[in-house]
Design an enzyme around this catalytic site. Structure first.
Site, PDB file in Angstrom:
ATOM      1  N   ARG A 129       0.795  -1.138  -0.015  1.00  0.00           N
ATOM      2  CA  ARG A 129      -0.078   0.042  -0.052  1.00  0.00           C
ATOM      3  C   ARG A 129       0.724   1.168  -0.027  1.00  0.00           C
ATOM      4  O   ARG A 129       1.579   1.548   0.754  1.00  0.00           O
ATOM      5  CB  ARG A 129      -1.002   0.083   1.466  1.00  0.00           C
TER       6      ARG A 129
ATOM      7  N   GLY B 257      -0.669   4.844  -1.263  1.00  0.00           N
ATOM      8  CA  GLY B 257      -1.576   5.897  -0.811  1.00  0.00           C
ATOM      9  C   GLY B 257      -2.806   5.255  -0.294  1.00  0.00           C
ATOM     10  O   GLY B 257      -3.585   6.064   0.041  1.00  0.00           O
ATOM     11  N   GLY B 258      -3.131   4.172  -0.699  1.00  0.00           N
ATOM     12  CA  GLY B 258      -4.372   3.505  -0.244  1.00  0.00           C
ATOM     13  C   GLY B 258      -5.731   3.838  -1.079  1.00  0.00           C
ATOM     14  O   GLY B 258      -6.944   3.626  -0.885  1.00  0.00           O
TER      15      GLY B 258
ATOM     16  N   GLY C 181       1.075   3.439  -6.517  1.00  0.00           N
ATOM     17  CA  GLY C 181       0.056   2.793  -7.268  1.00  0.00           C
ATOM     18  C   GLY C 181      -0.522   3.529  -8.589  1.00  0.00           C
ATOM     19  O   GLY C 181      -0.822   2.973  -9.471  1.00  0.00           O
TER      20      GLY C 181
ATOM     21  N   LEU D  45      -6.821   0.716 -15.631  1.00  0.00           N
ATOM     22  CA  LEU D  45      -6.393   0.044 -14.511  1.00  0.00           C
ATOM     23  C   LEU D  45      -6.387   0.687 -13.383  1.00  0.00           C
ATOM     24  O   LEU D  45      -6.707   0.329 -12.313  1.00  0.00           O
ATOM     25  CB  LEU D  45      -4.992  -0.525 -14.795  1.00  0.00           C
TER      26      LEU D  45
ATOM     27  N   TYR E 133      -8.528   2.693 -12.390  1.00  0.00           N
ATOM     28  CA  TYR E 133      -9.906   2.890 -11.723  1.00  0.00           C
ATOM     29  C   TYR E 133     -10.205   1.356 -11.566  1.00  0.00           C
ATOM     30  O   TYR E 133     -11.156   0.861 -12.418  1.00  0.00           O
ATOM     31  CB  TYR E 133     -10.818   3.528 -12.836  1.00  0.00           C
TER      32      TYR E 133
END
Length: 548
Positions: free
Chosen positions: A117, A119-120, A190, A489, A491
């Protein structure tokens, strides 16, 4: 094997660990003892550590008082914060590479899935949830940003936020920027591994089009310090193919871009009663082919309109939100020639430094200090569902009217179903579809992001809103890409396909979502995965698989 593996464990824990290490490692849900978190800590401290430190100091387990705080600080979607959501066996907030290496090793030994993880913001919570026992590797502390103006580059660790990147660029230069998202709290790890999309897209393309190097740790704990050592195929794959399918991305090297010292932004709102259907139709003809320096996003929402002192009816409000890399004079000259129907005028134009435009697009208070970009923890989060679509043929006025009617029908209260339409063209049409794993380049008019928000918990309420979201997405089918219906990707959307909880996905099973995200690039990603992570240690419900 010696029985005394750790310093001071009970005999039962030691024997159980030996059992877990020596049994064949499979990636299905194995029963773990109730003391699995403690066992994980024992394993961490059995691994090589930094001088004067214990690996377990970077970890928290469910019995620790700070566990909930560490878990929730990067849970952006409250759908995945319910009491019924499986919690991790541990959270490791790594400070050094040694912590990461130890975490990988212990997850392998104990057959725990590893979730990385930054920024989550993973839309389906893949970075902090799993249907099987798992550990979160939180890259929160890996947040260093180094700017080098001599060669116009920056190294950014994967736990740094976009806001931290933008802030550091602005502190160093008034004429440099980086093309990435408009939400400052998004983590670099991410965001970049999925593509990276923002309001400089038409001028400069995606974030991944300006990533020139990276560092990654593989499933054996080996660190590759540059693209040459990891191989060009791996470097290609992690820039838009989802870095989490291959290893732990430690840092990215970015090529900064040039922007004017002053830029121009605007936001105009129009309703159906003010002829917005005609304006949206014209926007499709203009926004993707207009000057590359101009990006005009549409934000489309159902709202109430007062008809009398006592009555209100629903209508559609469309915000035209613009980012222009130039002066108001040049912007107005372009708009008066190409899109006079919008009636943009000088008072609508706001001249800002590039870094101040970041604050504007993030919808922070106009007088907020720039340090607000350094905030990484969100408050007032909600429950939501997001999906994406690509439009390759302009939608007719009749089609736009039908979409607006459908939005109103699916919104029992204002602003439940809404959309953002983002124009393509410009630089995006000039980059080959296989230059990176992100294939959605030439041939697309615009991209849609669908939104559904609600503000109270409850399974029945969630199912009702998810049903509305899916129904509206189905209603959009005639207007968007087909065979496959493409998706972005970044989203994430589980509705387009997932693997089984055991993740023993075949090429064909994962192809259901793989081709929607990557089209013809899916096969190459599959081949890279087989070479770089042959045991499928880095896996998820929408990951790139290996052969069974």
């Amino acid at each position: 094997m010696k029985m005394k593996i750790f310093s001071g464990p009970t005999f039962l824990i030691t024997v159980h660990l030996i059992y877990l290490i020596t049994i064949p490692r499979v990636y299905s849900s194995l029963p773990l003892p109730l003391y699995a978190p403690e066992l994980f800590l024992e394993c961490l401290d059995a691994q090589p550590a930094d001088p004067g430190s214990r690996n377990s100091r970077a970890a928290v387990i469910p019995t620790d008082s700070s566990f909930s705080t560490n878990l929730m600080r990067a849970v952006r979607n409250l759908r995945f914060a319910s009491a019924s959501t499986r919690k991790p066996e541990a959270i490791v907030a790594a400070v050094t590479e040694t912590h990461i290496r130890a975490t990988i090793s212990c997850c392998k030994h104990l057959n725990l899935e590893l979730k990385v993880r930054s920024g989550g913001h993973d839309y389906e919570g893949f970075s902090y949830t799993s249907p099987v026992p798992f550990v979160i590797l939180d890259m929160y502390n890996f947040d260093k940003v180094d700017i080098n103006l001599k060669d116009e580059t920056a190294w950014i660790q994967s736990g740094a936020s976009l806001g931290e990147l933008y802030y550091n660029i602005a502190k160093t230069s008034k004429v440099h920027a980086f093309p990435a998202g408009v939400c400052p709290k998004v983590g670099a790890g991410g965001h970049f591994s999925g593509g990276g999309f923002g309001n400089l897209l038409r001028k400069y393309g995606l974030s991944i089009d300006h990533i020139i190097d990276a560092q990654i740790m593989d499933a054996d704990g080996k660190v590759y310090r540059d693209r040459r050592s990891m191989g060009e195929d791996v470097f290609w794959a992690i820039r838009g193919g989802g870095g989490g399918s291959y290893g732990v991305i430690l840092a990215w090297k970015l090529k900064l871009v040039r922007v004017p010292e002053n830029v121009t932004v605007f936001k105009l709102e129009r309703t159906v009663e003010e002829g917005v259907i005609d304006l949206v139709h014209k926007w499709q003809q203009v926004a993707p082919v207009i000057d590359k320096d101009l990006f005009i996003r549409l934000e489309i929402k159902p709202v109430y309109r007062r008809t009398t002192s006592k009555c209100k009816t629903k209508t559609i409000n469309v915000s035209f939100i613009g980012m222009f890399l130039g002066s108001p004079e040049r912007l107005l000259n372009i708009m008066n020639k190409r899109f006079p129907e919008l009636y943009l005028r000088e008072p609508d134009c706001m001249v800002k430094k590039w870094i101040d435009s970041v604050v504007f697009w993030a919808e922070y208070p106009e007088n907020a200090p720039l340090e607000i970009l350094l905030e990484k923890i969100s408050v007032n989060e909600s429950y939501w569902k997001r999906t994406s679509d690509f439009v390759q043929t302009p939608i007719s006025k009749r089609g736009i009217a039908k979409i607006f009617q459908t939005m109103i029908y699916h919104s029992p209260l204002p602003r439940r179903v809404w959309m953002q339409w983002n124009p393509w063209g410009g630089r995006m049409a000039e980059i080959a579809s296989d230059e990176t794993p992100f294939p959605h380049r030439a041939g697309n008019v615009f991209m849609i992001e669908h939104f559904m928000n609600w503000y109270a918990p409850g399974n029945e309420l969630e199912e009702a809103f998810l049903a509305i979201s899916r129904s509206f997405k189905m209603a959009m089918t005639p207007f968007v890409s087909k065979n496959p219906r493409e998706a972005f990707l970044n989203y994430r959307d589980v509705d387009i396909g997932i693997t089984t909880p055991g993740y023993n996905a075949t090429f064909e099973k994962a192809k259901v979502y793989g081709e929607k995200y990557f089209q013809g690039n899916y096969l190459r990603l599959f081949q890279v995965k087989a070479r770089f992570d042959p045991t499928n240690f880095f896996r998820s419900q929408q990951g790139i698989p290996v052969l069974e």
